[in-house]
Design a protein around this motif. Structure first.
Motif, PDB file in Angstrom:
ATOM      1  N   ARG A 183      -3.295   9.018  -1.980  1.00 56.85           N
ATOM      2  CA  ARG A 183      -3.356   8.326  -3.269  1.00 56.85           C
ATOM      3  C   ARG A 183      -3.386   9.324  -4.426  1.00 56.85           C
ATOM      4  NH1 ARG A 183      -7.896   3.966  -1.237  1.00 56.85           N
ATOM      5  NH2 ARG A 183      -6.449   2.480  -0.251  1.00 56.85           N
ATOM      6  N   ARG A 191       2.907   3.854  -1.954  1.00 56.82           N
ATOM      7  CA  ARG A 191       2.848   4.246  -3.357  1.00 56.82           C
ATOM      8  C   ARG A 191       4.029   5.150  -3.695  1.00 56.82           C
ATOM      9  NH1 ARG A 191      -2.867   4.134  -5.170  1.00 56.82           N
ATOM     10  NH2 ARG A 191      -2.433   5.913  -6.501  1.00 56.82           N
ATOM     11  N   TRP A 222       0.814  -1.215   0.000  1.00 59.23           N
ATOM     12  CA  TRP A 222       0.000   0.000   0.000  1.00 59.23           C
ATOM     13  C   TRP A 222       0.848   1.265   0.000  1.00 59.23           C
ATOM     14  CZ3 TRP A 222       1.940   1.522   4.540  1.00 59.23           C
ATOM     15  CH2 TRP A 222       2.201   0.552   5.509  1.00 59.23           C
TER      16      TRP A 222
END
Length: 262
Positions: A174, A143, A141
């Motif tokens: 995100r 990034r 998770w």
């Protein structure tokens, strides 16, 4: 193009060609001063000069003036070396005086500073940046390019302290990561860096000499199309993103208020 880069405050030219990695220095006749930090700094320096595809343990050893076997004391193999290169370059954010570890002047200022810090890394090390984008992170998770646990913690804490909900803070991470990754990969590719093994090294040169006789509008606008507006585009897109995150914060605060009164 060189004049444009000199006026881009994030570019090495605009910063006086400064770089934060530990340089390899002159070759040694032995292992004087050799440690993991120096080996990784030399690897970044070598990639900057010759490209990622040229990096081997033997060539890195020669760059440092030692036998390749001497490097294995500090980096067990090429994969560990590449992971260390990514960590070394991302760690340059800690030495950037314009990047803050805390949101001292609000979350918008924090995100602006951090984004420009990542862009400075990409422009200082364009040959390394695709590696930052593609190396497997420590957790699925995480990034790229903001793939440091410490920076992710700082990022989330800054937004949560500003009033973002847990869901909104993660969504912001995100969106922010996607913005940085997409924009900066495109920017370094425009500078001739191969983003993937399938890229043709001469692709840019071939496109530059394309026959435009059948495309009069493109032919007429080619000088404008060729203009490097990367710095302005980055700033405008970043401002748009931060404005959108501001609306996310307002919606998050409104939902919290409704829940507290229900």
């Amino acid at each position: 193009m060189d004049d444009e880069r000199e006026h881009d405050p994030d570019s090495p030219e605009g910063r006086g060609a400064s770089a934060a990695v530990l340089p390899a220095g002159p070759p040694d006749t032995g292992r004087r001063g050799l440690d993991r930090r120096r080996v990784l700094g030399a690897a970044v320096e070598y990639i900057d000069q010759h490209g990622l595809g040229a990096l081997t343990m033997r060539r890195l050893g020669a760059h440092l003036g030692v036998e390749a076997m001497a490097l294995y004391r500090y980096v067990p193999g090429r994969e560990n070396l590449l992971d260390g290169v990514v960590e070394t370059v991302i760690d340059e954010l800690y030495g950037d005086p314009d990047v803050h570890m805390q949101a001292q002047h609000g979350w918008q200022d924090f995100l602006q500073r951090l984004a420009h810090g990542v862009r400075r890394i990409a422009l200082a090390h364009p040959e390394v940046f695709p590696l930052i984008a593609t190396r497997p992170p420590a957790a699925p998770w995480l990034r790229p390019p903001l793939r440091s646990l410490r920076w992710l913690e700082t990022f989330l804490d800054a937004l949560l302290a500003a009033g973002f909900s847990d869901e909104a803070a993660v969504a912001a991470y995100r969106a922010y990561s996607s913005f940085l990754l997409g924009h900066l990969l495109l920017e370094v590719s425009h500078r001739g860096v191969k983003i993937s093994p399938e890229d043709e090294p001469e692709g840019g040169a071939a496109d530059a000499t394309a026959d435009l006789e059948q495309h009069p509008t493109i032919d007429r606008l080619e000088p404008l199309l060729s203009r490097d507006e990367s710095a302005a585009e980055f700033e405008e897109s970043l401002e748009t993103l931060i404005e959108r995150l501001g609306r996310v914060l307002e919606e998050s605060s409104a939902r919290s208020a409704r829940r507290s009164t229900s």
